[in-house]
Design a protein around this motif. Structure first.
Motif: not given
Lengths: 205, 205, 205
Positions: A10, A13-14, A17-18, A130
């Motif tokens: 992961t 950025y992921d 975002t999460e 993102p």
């Protein structure tokens, strides 16, 4: 709690975002809490859960920063973003907790305006994260969040003036003032995240 | 005031430990102030003295940092620790001052819980400072202070809810709320010191 | 609004001085607002204008920092000074706004003492800014501002104790406490500027 099975690759950025997506959930639970016929206990329970999930994401980011040799941007900036996003969640959780604990039943309609600002900020932040990868389209995001914070600030002063107008019992004024101030701190916390993004973008440009 | 004869070779570790020991004194004076039959004027006078001694230690640290070529860890981290410890003392002094000035005679029993948290934090901090030399056993310290801060935070919200319950006159609620919030800020200030120690330990490891 | 015709070669020292001069204007408007027969709407309108002018100067500084290759001292220190000066203006503007919005007609005489502290801080700050060029005579400035902040702090606690004495209606206490706290935050903001100047002077020496 599926977070436990987070795939190892992961990206930052992921994860950011999460983290911001948890704020969308939090802001919508806050809106639920303000509804006239809200089940305060139930919403507060779900808020605690959301706050717990947000904590897990924050820890995952910190862990990844500590175990990664080359980070996409400055280590301390990733920390600042992660803890800034976490602060927003804490503030929103606090508001829900206050409404429950203080046993406030009648909330002035003006508070909904502040929660709408929070919901808009959460959506903008979650859409912006993102874009940290390409560093594109971030300027509109931080300008808009700053604009929303300004509007929220004006709204805040008007709500306080209304609370002081003599319309409410003094003890109710105290409770509602606390809640109103925490809502404003949550909006401020979103602005702080936007300012961090701006600083990162300026450095990287 | 024997500090004036401070031997020239006192180490940074000794000075930081001395600074934290003033906080043990401060927290115990705070506990005295809350006792039912406390002589508020007398305790407040001794608190001012303790706060003055703490200031002397802080100045000794700053002077030593400025006149030392090679410091054991980053100059700014020593400043951050010294001023963090000083902030705790200021907050505890403020609480004592408020109880005196506001002429509060009846303090809710729940406040003692917060003062116990402060006393525990002071002991932990004062025991941790000498360990900065070896950088050993610091993790338990900052984890425990963070745990105490969380407990203090929950306790804080419950006290405020109790103040808002209708049991107190509104003007008393205002006074007690101020005092309760300053107690919580003192606990937060301990957590900030612990976070600074954590950052130093992570850098040095 | 003649700022629009700012000559291109205005130095950082001139801009920081200009920024501090806006604070002299702001503090004097605040004093006007506290006068017994003040036209609140008119003073508030002029305060908004002063705050707007201050914003323009802040933006001019930030723009100049971003477009200048070699700055006279660290870029981040110039930012810190500019935003510190801007924070003072925002706090003073907030106080004027509160007096207008809360429709407070009777302000305790003690508040004037705090506004006098603000006026003195504004004069000292505005006189100190040009000295950043030579780094001379800055020490008296920051020592005096720290002394004023201490005096303001003592004054602040006494005003709050007076508000809590039973002399005022509880809802009025709430309004006046908010105003008193914002005055103190404005004084604190001046101290923060003085501390930034001290840090710059220590680095450059």
């Amino acid at each position: 709690m599926g977070l436990r099975f987070r795939p190892v690759d992961t990206s930052f950025y992921d994860l950011l975002t999460e983290s911001a997506q948890h704020l969308v959930t939090g802001a919508s639970l806050l809106a639920e809490m303000l509804a006239e016929d809200a089940d305060h206990d139930d919403v507060a329970r779900r808020m605690r859960e959301a706050e717990h999930n947000a904590d897990e994401t924050t820890h995952a980011i910190v862990k990844k920063v500590n175990s990664t040799f080359v980070t996409p941007f400055d280590r301390e900036d990733i920390y600042a973003l992660a803890s800034g996003l976490d602060d927003v969640m804490d503030m929103m959780d606090e508001v829900v907790d206050m409404i429950l604990l203080y046993e406030v039943r009648l909330l002035p309609a003006e508070l909904s305006g502040q929660v709408e600002v929070l919901q808009r900020c959460a959506e903008l932040t979650s859409a912006a994260m993102p874009n940290l990868r390409s560093m594109q389209s971030l300027e509109e995001y931080w300008i808009e969040v700053n604009r929303l914070e300004n509007a929220g600030d004006k709204n805040h002063r008007r709500i306080i003036a209304k609370l002081f107008s003599g319309e409410f019992k003094t003890i109710e004024v105290l409770k509602l003032k606390d809640i109103t101030e925490s809502l404003e701190e949550a909006i401020d916390a979103f602005e702080k995240v936007a300012n961090t993004v701006e600083q990162i973008a300026v450095k990287e440009s």
